[in-house]
Design a protein around this motif. Structure first.
Motif, mmCIF file in Angstrom:
data_model
loop_
_atom_site.group_PDB
_atom_site.id
_atom_site.type_symbol
_atom_site.label_atom_id
_atom_site.label_comp_id
_atom_site.label_asym_id
_atom_site.label_seq_id
_atom_site.Cartn_x
_atom_site.Cartn_y
_atom_site.Cartn_z
ATOM 1 N N UNK A 130 0.822 -1.212 0.000
ATOM 2 C CA UNK A 130 0.000 0.000 0.000
ATOM 3 C C UNK A 130 0.858 1.264 0.000
ATOM 4 N N UNK A 131 2.013 1.217 0.677
ATOM 5 C CA UNK A 131 2.905 2.378 0.686
ATOM 6 C C UNK A 131 3.397 2.679 -0.724
ATOM 7 N N UNK A 132 3.673 1.634 -1.490
ATOM 8 C CA UNK A 132 4.103 1.813 -2.880
ATOM 9 C C UNK A 132 2.980 2.422 -3.717
ATOM 10 N N UNK A 133 1.752 1.976 -3.488
ATOM 11 C CA UNK A 133 0.610 2.543 -4.218
ATOM 12 C C UNK A 133 0.474 4.044 -3.942
ATOM 13 N N UNK A 134 0.623 4.416 -2.677
ATOM 14 C CA UNK A 134 0.524 5.835 -2.327
ATOM 15 C C UNK A 134 1.653 6.634 -2.966
ATOM 16 N N UNK A 157 2.231 -6.859 -11.971
ATOM 17 C CA UNK A 157 1.104 -6.405 -11.145
ATOM 18 C C UNK A 157 0.373 -7.559 -10.464
ATOM 19 N N UNK A 158 0.736 -8.799 -10.801
ATOM 20 C CA UNK A 158 0.187 -9.958 -10.092
ATOM 21 C C UNK A 158 0.476 -9.889 -8.592
ATOM 22 N N UNK A 159 1.529 -9.154 -8.220
ATOM 23 C CA UNK A 159 1.911 -9.042 -6.812
ATOM 24 C C UNK A 159 1.253 -7.840 -6.129
ATOM 25 N N UNK A 160 0.307 -7.266 -6.814
ATOM 26 C CA UNK A 160 -0.468 -6.152 -6.269
ATOM 27 C C UNK A 160 -1.786 -6.728 -5.768
ATOM 28 N N UNK A 161 -1.959 -6.801 -4.462
ATOM 29 C CA UNK A 161 -3.168 -7.406 -3.905
ATOM 30 C C UNK A 161 -4.263 -6.353 -3.760
ATOM 31 N N UNK A 162 -5.188 -6.540 -2.850
ATOM 32 C CA UNK A 162 -6.352 -5.645 -2.773
ATOM 33 C C UNK A 162 -5.965 -4.187 -2.578
ATOM 34 N N UNK A 163 -4.741 -3.951 -2.073
ATOM 35 C CA UNK A 163 -4.271 -2.568 -1.925
ATOM 36 C C UNK A 163 -4.251 -1.851 -3.276
ATOM 37 N N UNK A 165 -6.451 -1.547 -5.338
ATOM 38 C CA UNK A 165 -7.683 -0.799 -5.618
ATOM 39 C C UNK A 165 -7.518 0.690 -5.357
ATOM 40 N N UNK A 166 -6.505 1.050 -4.561
ATOM 41 C CA UNK A 166 -6.245 2.476 -4.310
ATOM 42 C C UNK A 166 -5.742 3.190 -5.566
ATOM 43 N N UNK A 167 -5.309 2.410 -6.576
ATOM 44 C CA UNK A 167 -4.799 3.001 -7.823
ATOM 45 C C UNK A 167 -5.880 3.170 -8.881
ATOM 46 N N UNK A 168 -7.057 2.633 -8.628
ATOM 47 C CA UNK A 168 -8.078 2.592 -9.673
ATOM 48 C C UNK A 168 -8.472 3.981 -10.163
ATOM 49 N N UNK A 169 -8.626 4.924 -9.240
ATOM 50 C CA UNK A 169 -9.078 6.261 -9.634
ATOM 51 C C UNK A 169 -8.041 6.938 -10.531
ATOM 52 N N UNK A 170 -6.750 6.835 -10.162
ATOM 53 C CA UNK A 170 -5.730 7.525 -10.961
ATOM 54 C C UNK A 170 -5.535 6.838 -12.313
ATOM 55 N N UNK A 171 -5.800 5.529 -12.371
ATOM 56 C CA UNK A 171 -5.707 4.829 -13.663
ATOM 57 C C UNK A 171 -6.903 5.184 -14.544
ATOM 58 N N UNK A 172 -8.079 5.278 -13.925
ATOM 59 C CA UNK A 172 -9.291 5.591 -14.690
ATOM 60 C C UNK A 172 -9.328 7.052 -15.114
ATOM 61 N N UNK A 173 -8.867 7.940 -14.228
ATOM 62 C CA UNK A 173 -8.845 9.373 -14.535
ATOM 63 C C UNK A 173 -7.445 9.914 -14.262
ATOM 64 N N UNK A 174 -6.492 9.580 -15.120
ATOM 65 C CA UNK A 174 -5.096 9.959 -14.867
ATOM 66 C C UNK A 174 -4.861 11.450 -15.101
ATOM 67 N N UNK A 194 -8.525 -3.994 -11.840
ATOM 68 C CA UNK A 194 -7.417 -3.399 -12.584
ATOM 69 C C UNK A 194 -7.478 -3.804 -14.056
ATOM 70 N N UNK A 195 -7.777 -5.070 -14.288
ATOM 71 C CA UNK A 195 -7.866 -5.568 -15.664
ATOM 72 C C UNK A 195 -8.904 -4.805 -16.473
#
Length: 382
Positions: A130-134, A157-163, A165-174, A194-195
């Motif tokens: 999660x720290x990496x996501x932030x 990204x297979x090693x990215x677990x439920x944390x 999901x914190x990236x979804x907004x920036x990926x969807x609206x970068x 993510x997919x």
């Protein structure tokens, strides 16, 4: 990294170049490929091409200020994220960025085992926390320093677990002019959320001919050796390079002779073989067993009448036909494969190689000479 530096994948290169030429670069893409097919080098070359100041119709220039920084992985608008082994000194990916750059400069065709060897992994599990996501969100919120496009390349990204999901907004609206390139080997292990937000670019495994040509041109191997290693690597250039770095040996003939010893119940020769195999070193022992497993699977195709699907090199193919005609049957081949898979598992876990190869050799005598098959296998093919 330029497209010309990447082994094979000409169709994918052209496809990526075309997206830039037609101004239809999707802001979030997933490069999905079997391991060792070159997805990470392709992602880096693609990012370099997009930001090249003097790009041509076929590649980045390699000489402009942007390309020179990309070549050393130090461009301020090129960001990487990857699995790492968290500790009190390593909290986010950038804490091991120098090790990452060093590995890529040495060889961008890499896997998690190679990456692990660069770090103090101990017994920790790799992940993207999660720290990496932030940290990703923070880095991408800044304006670009030099380039027109900020790029984040996330490896595995297979090693990215439920944390994740914190990236979804920036990926969807970068932020404006931001490109996400995810590089993965296994679609099933990626968060579905993510997919659904990425455009998938499927990258095929390398052809046997491509790997053979690479090995003969870059590793001074004979055509037979290159064909043998290409067969064993099965499209994985990382595996092919690893095989070429080992002491050259003729796995095909050695393995076939091992089977013949078992068929002839030639115990003194089997003991001599065990002594030799015990001195090969763990990686060569693993490669030999992997070759045997692959070889017997090809023999199983011959025994099933599916000769057209067999991928063995010419010399090994002749051996496979002779063994399939005079020594093996399908049930036997399946039982031997099971023995070899178990042996490979135990070699990886530091089993005593002399005891292990002696045990497998005696199992070969039981299976091939005396046709003593494990219970529960006799009905499978009969």
């Amino acid at each position: 990294m330029q497209f010309k530096d990447i082994i094979g994948q000409e169709e994918i290169k052209q496809q990526l170049i075309q997206t830039v030429a037609e101004n239809r670069v999707s802001h979030a893409q997933l490069f999905l490929s079997p391991e060792g097919s070159g997805a990470l080098p392709l992602a880096i070359a693609y990012a370099q091409y997009i930001n090249c100041l003097s790009k041509t119709a076929t590649d980045s220039c390699g000489t402009c200020s942007s390309c020179r920084k990309y070549e050393r992985y130090i461009h301020p608008d090129l960001h990487f994220s990857y699995p790492f082994f968290a500790s009190k000194d390593v909290k986010i990916a950038v804490d091991v960025l120098e090790e990452w750059r060093t590995m890529l400069l040495n060889d961008p065709y890499t896997d998690l085992d190679i990456w692990r060897s660069q770090l103090n992994a101990e017994n920790k599990q790799a992940n993207i926390n999660i720290a990496e996501c932030h940290d990703i969100i923070k880095k991408l919120s800044y304006k670009a320093f030099e380039a027109d496009t900020k790029v984040l390349i996330m490896w595995l990204p297979e090693y990215l677990e439920k944390e994740g999901n914190s990236l979804l907004k920036i990926i969807e609206e970068p932020p404006a002019n931001t490109l996400f390139l995810l590089v993965a080997n296994n679609q099933e292990h990626i968060l579905s959320t993510l997919l659904s937000r990425t455009q998938i670019v499927k990258i095929p495994k390398l052809s046997g001919v491509t790997i053979e040509n690479y090995l003969t041109e870059n590793h001074n191997l004979s055509a037979d050796q290159a064909a043998s290693y290409s067969f064993l690597a099965d499209g994985n250039l990382i595996e092919a390079k690893s095989l070429a770095a080992q002491v050259h040996n003729d796995n095909a003939e050695i393995f076939a002779e091992w089977l013949r010893m078992g068929y002839g119940n030639r115990v003194p020769e089997l003991i001599t073989f065990v002594e030799q195999a015990a001195g090969w070193g763990r990686e060569n022992q693993k490669n030999f067993l992997k070759y045997g497993i692959s070889f017997l699977r090809e023999c199983s195709l011959i025994l099933s009448g599916a000769d057209s699907l067999v991928k063995l090199p010419v010399r090994a193919l002749d051996t496979a036909y002779r063994l399939s005609k005079h020594v093996l049957n399908l049930t036997m081949a399946a039982a031997i494969i099971t023995e070899l898979e178990q042996a490979h598992y135990h070699i990886e876990r530091n089993a005593n190689p002399k005891i292990l190869f002696l045990d497998v050799s005696l199992q070969l005598v039981k299976l091939i000479k005396f046709k003593t098959l494990p219970k529960g296998t006799q009905h499978i093919y009969n």
